[in-house]
Design a protein around this motif. Structure first.
Motif, mmCIF file in Angstrom:
data_model
loop_
_atom_site.group_PDB
_atom_site.id
_atom_site.type_symbol
_atom_site.label_atom_id
_atom_site.label_comp_id
_atom_site.label_asym_id
_atom_site.label_seq_id
_atom_site.Cartn_x
_atom_site.Cartn_y
_atom_site.Cartn_z
ATOM 1 N N MET A 1 0.787 -1.058 0.010
ATOM 2 C CA MET A 1 -0.002 0.019 -0.037
ATOM 3 C C MET A 1 0.937 1.282 -0.068
ATOM 4 S SD MET A 1 -2.899 1.082 2.847
ATOM 5 C CE MET A 1 -3.111 2.696 2.826
ATOM 6 N N SER A 2 0.313 2.375 -0.532
ATOM 7 C CA SER A 2 1.138 3.618 -0.511
ATOM 8 C C SER A 2 0.255 4.709 -0.132
ATOM 9 C CB SER A 2 1.616 3.931 -2.068
ATOM 10 O OG SER A 2 0.633 4.048 -3.024
ATOM 11 N N VAL A 3 0.814 5.848 0.252
ATOM 12 C CA VAL A 3 0.123 7.018 0.702
ATOM 13 C C VAL A 3 0.790 8.032 -0.054
ATOM 14 C CG1 VAL A 3 -0.290 8.470 2.778
ATOM 15 C CG2 VAL A 3 -0.235 6.271 2.789
ATOM 16 N N ARG A 4 -0.039 8.919 -0.825
ATOM 17 C CA ARG A 4 0.043 10.173 -1.481
ATOM 18 C C ARG A 4 -0.400 11.274 -0.575
ATOM 19 N NH1 ARG A 4 -0.134 11.922 -7.675
ATOM 20 N NH2 ARG A 4 2.058 11.514 -7.472
ATOM 21 N N ALA A 5 0.404 12.352 -0.383
ATOM 22 C CA ALA A 5 0.050 13.392 0.402
ATOM 23 C C ALA A 5 0.562 14.634 -0.404
ATOM 24 C CB ALA A 5 0.684 13.356 1.694
ATOM 25 N N LYS A 6 -0.285 15.720 -0.177
ATOM 26 C CA LYS A 6 0.118 17.075 -0.786
ATOM 27 C C LYS A 6 0.687 17.651 0.147
ATOM 28 C CE LYS A 6 -3.051 18.730 -3.832
ATOM 29 N NZ LYS A 6 -4.124 19.543 -4.352
ATOM 30 N N VAL A 30 4.856 21.300 4.721
ATOM 31 C CA VAL A 30 4.038 21.091 5.527
ATOM 32 C C VAL A 30 2.652 20.697 4.828
ATOM 33 C CG1 VAL A 30 4.829 22.694 7.402
ATOM 34 C CG2 VAL A 30 3.138 23.483 5.807
ATOM 35 N N PRO A 31 1.557 19.784 5.340
ATOM 36 C CA PRO A 31 0.514 19.188 4.595
ATOM 37 C C PRO A 31 -0.145 20.299 4.526
ATOM 38 C CG PRO A 31 0.891 18.148 6.562
ATOM 39 C CD PRO A 31 1.779 19.194 6.814
ATOM 40 N N VAL A 32 -1.069 20.063 2.916
ATOM 41 C CA VAL A 32 -1.955 21.352 2.593
ATOM 42 C C VAL A 32 -3.372 20.527 3.231
ATOM 43 C CG1 VAL A 32 -3.203 21.927 0.623
ATOM 44 C CG2 VAL A 32 -0.649 21.450 0.505
ATOM 45 N N TRP A 33 -4.426 21.594 3.758
ATOM 46 C CA TRP A 33 -5.686 21.169 4.138
ATOM 47 C C TRP A 33 -6.183 21.560 2.977
ATOM 48 C CZ3 TRP A 33 -10.338 23.650 3.978
ATOM 49 C CH2 TRP A 33 -11.188 23.020 4.539
ATOM 50 N N GLU A 34 -7.270 20.384 2.649
ATOM 51 C CA GLU A 34 -8.099 20.565 1.557
ATOM 52 C C GLU A 34 -9.435 20.067 1.887
ATOM 53 O OE1 GLU A 34 -5.909 19.332 -1.609
ATOM 54 O OE2 GLU A 34 -5.651 17.319 -0.815
ATOM 55 N N GLN A 35 -10.698 20.624 1.346
ATOM 56 C CA GLN A 35 -11.883 20.071 1.421
ATOM 57 C C GLN A 35 -11.760 18.664 0.925
ATOM 58 O OE1 GLN A 35 -13.628 22.382 3.506
ATOM 59 N NE2 GLN A 35 -15.523 21.005 3.481
ATOM 60 N N GLU A 36 -11.458 18.748 -0.305
ATOM 61 C CA GLU A 36 -11.659 17.497 -1.091
ATOM 62 C C GLU A 36 -10.158 17.415 -1.552
ATOM 63 O OE1 GLU A 36 -14.278 15.530 -1.569
ATOM 64 O OE2 GLU A 36 -15.415 16.830 -0.152
ATOM 65 N N GLY A 37 -10.078 16.157 -1.919
ATOM 66 C CA GLY A 37 -8.663 16.052 -2.615
ATOM 67 C C GLY A 37 -7.784 14.651 -2.089
ATOM 68 N N VAL A 38 -6.589 14.711 -2.404
ATOM 69 C CA VAL A 38 -5.767 13.581 -2.097
ATOM 70 C C VAL A 38 -5.279 13.570 -0.574
ATOM 71 C CG1 VAL A 38 -3.531 14.907 -2.333
ATOM 72 C CG2 VAL A 38 -3.701 12.497 -2.852
ATOM 73 N N ASN A 39 -5.457 14.729 0.110
ATOM 74 C CA ASN A 39 -5.061 14.383 1.612
ATOM 75 C C ASN A 39 -6.218 13.945 2.256
ATOM 76 O OD1 ASN A 39 -2.578 15.232 1.256
ATOM 77 N ND2 ASN A 39 -2.552 17.422 2.084
ATOM 78 N N ARG A 40 -7.407 14.157 1.741
ATOM 79 C CA ARG A 40 -8.593 13.382 2.726
ATOM 80 C C ARG A 40 -8.473 12.009 2.661
ATOM 81 N NH1 ARG A 40 -11.719 15.959 5.888
ATOM 82 N NH2 ARG A 40 -13.605 14.639 5.028
ATOM 83 N N LYS A 41 -7.760 11.441 1.827
ATOM 84 C CA LYS A 41 -7.287 9.871 1.998
ATOM 85 C C LYS A 41 -6.671 9.434 3.266
ATOM 86 C CE LYS A 41 -8.301 9.323 -2.991
ATOM 87 N NZ LYS A 41 -7.906 8.987 -4.248
ATOM 88 N N SER A 43 -5.780 11.680 5.945
ATOM 89 C CA SER A 43 -6.161 12.456 7.087
ATOM 90 C C SER A 43 -7.572 13.171 6.874
ATOM 91 C CB SER A 43 -5.213 13.742 7.152
ATOM 92 O OG SER A 43 -5.517 14.393 8.184
ATOM 93 N N LYS A 44 -8.638 12.388 7.861
ATOM 94 C CA LYS A 44 -9.786 12.735 7.781
ATOM 95 C C LYS A 44 -10.281 14.316 8.536
ATOM 96 C CE LYS A 44 -11.671 8.063 7.505
ATOM 97 N NZ LYS A 44 -12.458 7.271 7.915
ATOM 98 N N ALA A 45 -9.250 14.614 9.377
ATOM 99 C CA ALA A 45 -9.363 15.929 9.829
ATOM 100 C C ALA A 45 -8.247 16.736 9.495
ATOM 101 C CB ALA A 45 -9.131 15.640 11.301
ATOM 102 N N THR A 46 -8.005 17.824 10.053
ATOM 103 C CA THR A 46 -6.797 18.708 9.690
ATOM 104 C C THR A 46 -5.520 17.985 9.633
ATOM 105 O OG1 THR A 46 -8.058 20.622 10.782
ATOM 106 C CG2 THR A 46 -5.872 20.880 10.072
#
Length: 78
Positions: A1-6, A30-41, A43-46
């Motif tokens: 498994m892999s994780v992609r983060a912005k 630092v991680p980008v906060w976004e309403q939708e997108g790759v980081n929601r996969k 990190s469900k919160a900030t």
């Protein structure tokens, strides 16, 4: 498994020496906060965290721009 983060580049700190061959820069991302997108996969919160690298290759340092966003792909190194 892999994780992609912005991540966003927040710091480019150059460290110069008397010998240009040994100059370096510390890059901070630092991680980008976004309403939708790759980081929601991942990190469900900030999202929180920091990636800091000291880079001693000037050509690699030139690949980073302050404020620009980058993908970081994390895969097992088997």
């Amino acid at each position: 498994m892999s994780v992609r983060a912005k991540f966003r580049c927040t710091t480019i700190a150059h460290a110069f020496t008397n010998n240009p061959e040994y100059s370096a820069a510390t890059i901070t991302l630092v991680p980008v906060w976004e309403q939708e997108g790759v980081n929601r996969k991942w990190s469900k919160a900030t999202p929180s965290g920091e990636l800091k690298m000291m880079i001693t290759n000037p050509e690699a340092v030139e690949q980073f721009d302050l404020g620009k966003e980058y993908f970081v792909d994390l895969t097992p190194a088997d």
